[in-house]
Design a protein around this motif. Sequence first.
Motif, PDB file in Angstrom:
ATOM      1  N   PRO A  24       0.900  -1.154   0.045  1.00 32.85           N
ATOM      2  CA  PRO A  24       0.019  -0.076   0.022  1.00 32.85           C
ATOM      3  C   PRO A  24       0.878   1.319  -0.014  1.00 32.85           C
ATOM      4  O   PRO A  24       0.220   2.354  -0.567  1.00 32.85           O
ATOM      5  CB  PRO A  24      -0.918  -0.141   1.468  1.00 32.85           C
ATOM      6  CG  PRO A  24      -0.908  -1.832   1.631  1.00 32.85           C
ATOM      7  CD  PRO A  24       0.547  -2.183   0.958  1.00 32.85           C
ATOM      8  N   THR A  25       2.069   1.206   0.550  1.00 34.59           N
ATOM      9  CA  THR A  25       2.752   2.382   0.641  1.00 34.59           C
ATOM     10  C   THR A  25       3.613   2.771  -0.847  1.00 34.59           C
ATOM     11  O   THR A  25       4.185   3.788  -1.001  1.00 34.59           O
ATOM     12  CB  THR A  25       4.015   2.241   1.583  1.00 34.59           C
ATOM     13  OG1 THR A  25       4.742   1.267   1.378  1.00 34.59           O
ATOM     14  CG2 THR A  25       2.982   2.290   3.103  1.00 34.59           C
ATOM     15  N   THR A  26       3.452   1.744  -1.748  1.00 36.62           N
ATOM     16  CA  THR A  26       4.412   1.961  -2.893  1.00 36.62           C
ATOM     17  C   THR A  26       3.337   2.968  -3.966  1.00 36.62           C
ATOM     18  O   THR A  26       2.229   2.933  -4.065  1.00 36.62           O
ATOM     19  CB  THR A  26       4.445   0.617  -3.729  1.00 36.62           C
ATOM     20  OG1 THR A  26       3.436  -0.228  -3.791  1.00 36.62           O
ATOM     21  CG2 THR A  26       5.607  -0.190  -2.964  1.00 36.62           C
ATOM     22  N   PRO A  27       3.937   3.390  -4.952  1.00 37.29           N
ATOM     23  CA  PRO A  27       3.391   4.496  -5.878  1.00 37.29           C
ATOM     24  C   PRO A  27       2.176   3.878  -6.794  1.00 37.29           C
ATOM     25  O   PRO A  27       1.222   4.748  -7.051  1.00 37.29           O
ATOM     26  CB  PRO A  27       4.415   5.242  -6.645  1.00 37.29           C
ATOM     27  CG  PRO A  27       5.407   4.190  -6.490  1.00 37.29           C
ATOM     28  CD  PRO A  27       5.252   3.508  -5.254  1.00 37.29           C
ATOM     29  N   CYS A  28       2.417   2.661  -7.076  1.00 34.77           N
ATOM     30  CA  CYS A  28       1.461   2.046  -8.134  1.00 34.77           C
ATOM     31  C   CYS A  28       0.317   1.515  -7.532  1.00 34.77           C
ATOM     32  O   CYS A  28      -0.838   1.267  -8.328  1.00 34.77           O
ATOM     33  CB  CYS A  28       2.122   0.924  -8.834  1.00 34.77           C
ATOM     34  SG  CYS A  28       3.637   1.327  -9.742  1.00 34.77           S
ATOM     35  N   TYR A  29       0.102   1.350  -6.095  1.00 35.80           N
ATOM     36  CA  TYR A  29      -0.867   0.779  -5.337  1.00 35.80           C
ATOM     37  C   TYR A  29      -2.247   1.678  -5.502  1.00 35.80           C
ATOM     38  O   TYR A  29      -3.431   1.030  -5.833  1.00 35.80           O
ATOM     39  CB  TYR A  29      -0.608   0.886  -3.870  1.00 35.80           C
ATOM     40  CG  TYR A  29      -1.746   0.028  -3.097  1.00 35.80           C
ATOM     41  CD1 TYR A  29      -1.871  -1.275  -3.149  1.00 35.80           C
ATOM     42  CD2 TYR A  29      -2.633   0.973  -2.485  1.00 35.80           C
ATOM     43  CE1 TYR A  29      -2.963  -1.843  -2.352  1.00 35.80           C
ATOM     44  CE2 TYR A  29      -3.522   0.528  -1.582  1.00 35.80           C
ATOM     45  CZ  TYR A  29      -3.844  -0.813  -1.654  1.00 35.80           C
ATOM     46  OH  TYR A  29      -4.811  -1.302  -0.822  1.00 35.80           O
TER      47      TYR A  29
END
Length: 323
Positions: free
Chosen positions: A76-81
């Motif tokens: 959830p903390t990654t940009p693509c999520y």
Amino acid sequence: MLMALQILEESGEVLTVAALGVGKLRNCPGSAHKGPPNVDKLKRILHGAISQKLEDGRLPLQQEGEEWHLWKDDPPTTPCYKYRTRFGVGLAPVRLVSFPCSGNTWTRYLLEATTGIFTGSVYNDKSLVNGGFLGEKENRRGLTIVQKTHAHSVVQSSLDNMGKRYEGIAPKLPAVLLIRNPAKTIISYWKFKKTKSHVKQLNEEKFDGDGFRFFVPYSIPRWESLILDRLLWSEAPVFVLHYEHLLENTIPTLRNVLAFLGVPVDEGRLACVSTHLSGSFKRQGNKDFDPYTDDEKKLMAVAAFRVNRTLQLLGYQPLPTYT
């Protein structure tokens, strides 16, 4: 009502006269035959682009209703999520035309991921709907960025019915014409026909026997005629998308498609696509093998030659070197 399209070599020799359309015929320079305005006018039409209505520099989206969480398995903390796919509002109709199993579903995944807008279809494949292609079941105009069709190539009827072929190609609508090596395409289509699945594999022994031997000469002229019909009967822009180029140079090729579609580039989405290339319906475990007879290879070579010459005469890139 008929409209002739004359394809001329630089010498002025008439190679082909294909018909369909409206209007009076007049003399074409360099030919004793009669025909419509010159090929340059056709090229200007074919090499045009789509004009979309933008809001604040972006395509308008439905803010409520169905959506698909593209990369929900990312942390959830990654940009693509964060990215979702939604339906659009007031989009220009654009056909995504291809022979079956030319990479259509993967292309749709890439377009949905880069635009954030669902792609549509003239069919209703429930397996695709369940896999997130929610536009597969939506026929209302203006909601999807492109609409998939195989036109007459999947109709169990003779290619002699030119009227049906003309209607099926929807010549007044702009199109992305997806072309793949017919040898690879026919193998993939046979797998789909036998497994009823976009992802399952098929034993090589299933390519022996009368079934496949009939299927090959049945498919080759449909691969060729679908491409030539779209090019020669079109009255709107056509972007020729070679599957092999998309496979080898995905991001640059997608930029070109987006420019044709009139879609502003979202660099964040494009960066995420570059790290999520495969999608969920790309058949895995394909092996290079050759199930074709010499006569079948000759048929494919002749069909590819006609397609390649037409592409070049109309100002498009030639077919890639098929191996």
